[in-house]
Write a protein that holds these residues in place. Structure first.
Motif, PDB file in Angstrom:
ATOM      1  N   ALA A  57      11.272 -13.025   3.544  1.00  0.00           N
ATOM      2  CA  ALA A  57      11.440 -12.356   2.256  1.00  0.00           C
ATOM      3  C   ALA A  57      10.782 -13.215   1.190  1.00  0.00           C
ATOM      4  O   ALA A  57      11.440 -13.760   0.305  1.00  0.00           O
ATOM      5  CB  ALA A  57      12.911 -12.129   1.951  1.00  0.00           C
ATOM      6  N   ALA A  58       9.476 -13.339   1.276  1.00  0.00           N
ATOM      7  CA  ALA A  58       8.763 -14.193   0.335  1.00  0.00           C
ATOM      8  C   ALA A  58       7.365 -13.647   0.093  1.00  0.00           C
ATOM      9  O   ALA A  58       6.762 -13.025   0.961  1.00  0.00           O
ATOM     10  CB  ALA A  58       8.687 -15.616   0.873  1.00  0.00           C
ATOM     11  N   ASN A  65       1.817 -11.727   1.552  1.00  0.00           N
ATOM     12  CA  ASN A  65       0.368 -11.841   1.402  1.00  0.00           C
ATOM     13  C   ASN A  65      -0.302 -12.165   2.741  1.00  0.00           C
ATOM     14  O   ASN A  65      -1.369 -11.633   3.056  1.00  0.00           O
ATOM     15  CB  ASN A  65       0.036 -12.920   0.377  1.00  0.00           C
ATOM     16  N   MET A  66       0.327 -13.031   3.517  1.00  0.00           N
ATOM     17  CA  MET A  66      -0.207 -13.354   4.838  1.00  0.00           C
ATOM     18  C   MET A  66      -0.196 -12.125   5.728  1.00  0.00           C
ATOM     19  O   MET A  66      -1.182 -11.824   6.417  1.00  0.00           O
ATOM     20  CB  MET A  66       0.630 -14.471   5.491  1.00  0.00           C
ATOM     21  N   TYR A 104       7.091  -8.340   8.291  1.00  0.00           N
ATOM     22  CA  TYR A 104       7.664  -8.314   6.939  1.00  0.00           C
ATOM     23  C   TYR A 104       6.837  -7.422   6.014  1.00  0.00           C
ATOM     24  O   TYR A 104       7.380  -6.617   5.259  1.00  0.00           O
ATOM     25  CB  TYR A 104       7.742  -9.730   6.378  1.00  0.00           C
ATOM     26  N   TYR A 105       5.525  -7.564   6.079  1.00  0.00           N
ATOM     27  CA  TYR A 105       4.645  -6.739   5.246  1.00  0.00           C
ATOM     28  C   TYR A 105       4.835  -5.255   5.545  1.00  0.00           C
ATOM     29  O   TYR A 105       4.985  -4.435   4.635  1.00  0.00           O
ATOM     30  CB  TYR A 105       3.185  -7.130   5.467  1.00  0.00           C
TER      31      TYR A 105
END
Length: 214
Positions: free
Chosen positions: A4-5, A10-11, A88-89
């Protein structure tokens, strides 16, 4: 939740655009012209949680019960951190409310009366053998009679390996695969034919008979 960052987002976005976009599209809806036997899932409708998506991205769909292996394993192409960032993305970008959606839909289903719980295994076995075994097979390994007919071109899951929990499997059976992002509608919505008690009984039978210890 695995990540959650912003850094992870972005990665994950970078890797998704390099590797996943050709099948799943920029919007995750898999509107692709690629000639594939099994078309990619619409990620905006997927029933998979972020944690489940990570496991499939890492090991591939076939490892988790898919008959087709169109979704490959990426564990040898990217690091674990990178794979988690993609999951996550995907979750944050396309399907951020999947857990709430599952919880809400399941809460709307009819609860099982205490006096009927003892009947679930028998009822589930009867309906599974009548309807589900045709595709998923008598031992739920995705090798039913329907898969032996090449004209049908269906690829049912091995339910012994699926990542879905009981609530997810019930909702998948109730609303059908197309509702949850599959391109084809091989897995129909069974709600017009069976009530919630019956569908929950089928899942209960599958869990108790084929998935003990999974």
């Amino acid at each position: 939740m695995l990540y959650a960052a912003d850094k992870a987002y972005n990665m994950g976005e970078k890797i998704y655009m390099q590797t996943c976009v050709s099948c799943h599209g920029k919007d995750g809806k898999a509107q692709t012209d690629m000639k594939l036997i099994v078309k990619p899932r619409d990620l905006s409708l997927s029933i998979l949680t972020q944690e489940q998506s990570y496991k499939i991205i890492k090991k591939g769909a076939h490892y988790w019960g898919a008959s087709a292996d169109i979704m490959p394993a990426f564990e040898h192409s990217y690091s674990d951190e990178e794979l988690k960032s993609v999951a996550y993305y995907i979750s944050k970008r396309f399907n951020p409310n999947v857990k709430e959606r599952i919880k809400k839909l399941y809460a709307q289903s009819a609860p099982i009366p205490e006096q009927k719980r003892a009947k679930m295994l028998k009822r589930g076995k009867k309906i599974y053998k009548r309807n589900c075994s045709w595709c998923h097979g008598t031992t739920a390994q995705g090798d039913g009679e329907a898969t032996h007919n090449p004209e049908l071109s269906i690829f049912p899951y091995n339910l012994q390996k699926t990542l879905l929990d009981e609530k997810q499997m019930f909702l998948y059976a109730k609303y059908g695969g197309h509702y949850w992002g599959t391109y084809k509608n091989d897995m129909p919505n069974w709600s017009p034919k069976y009530d919630d008690f019956t569908l929950k009984s089928v899942i209960f039978y599958v869990e108790k008979t084929f998935r003990q210890g999974k």
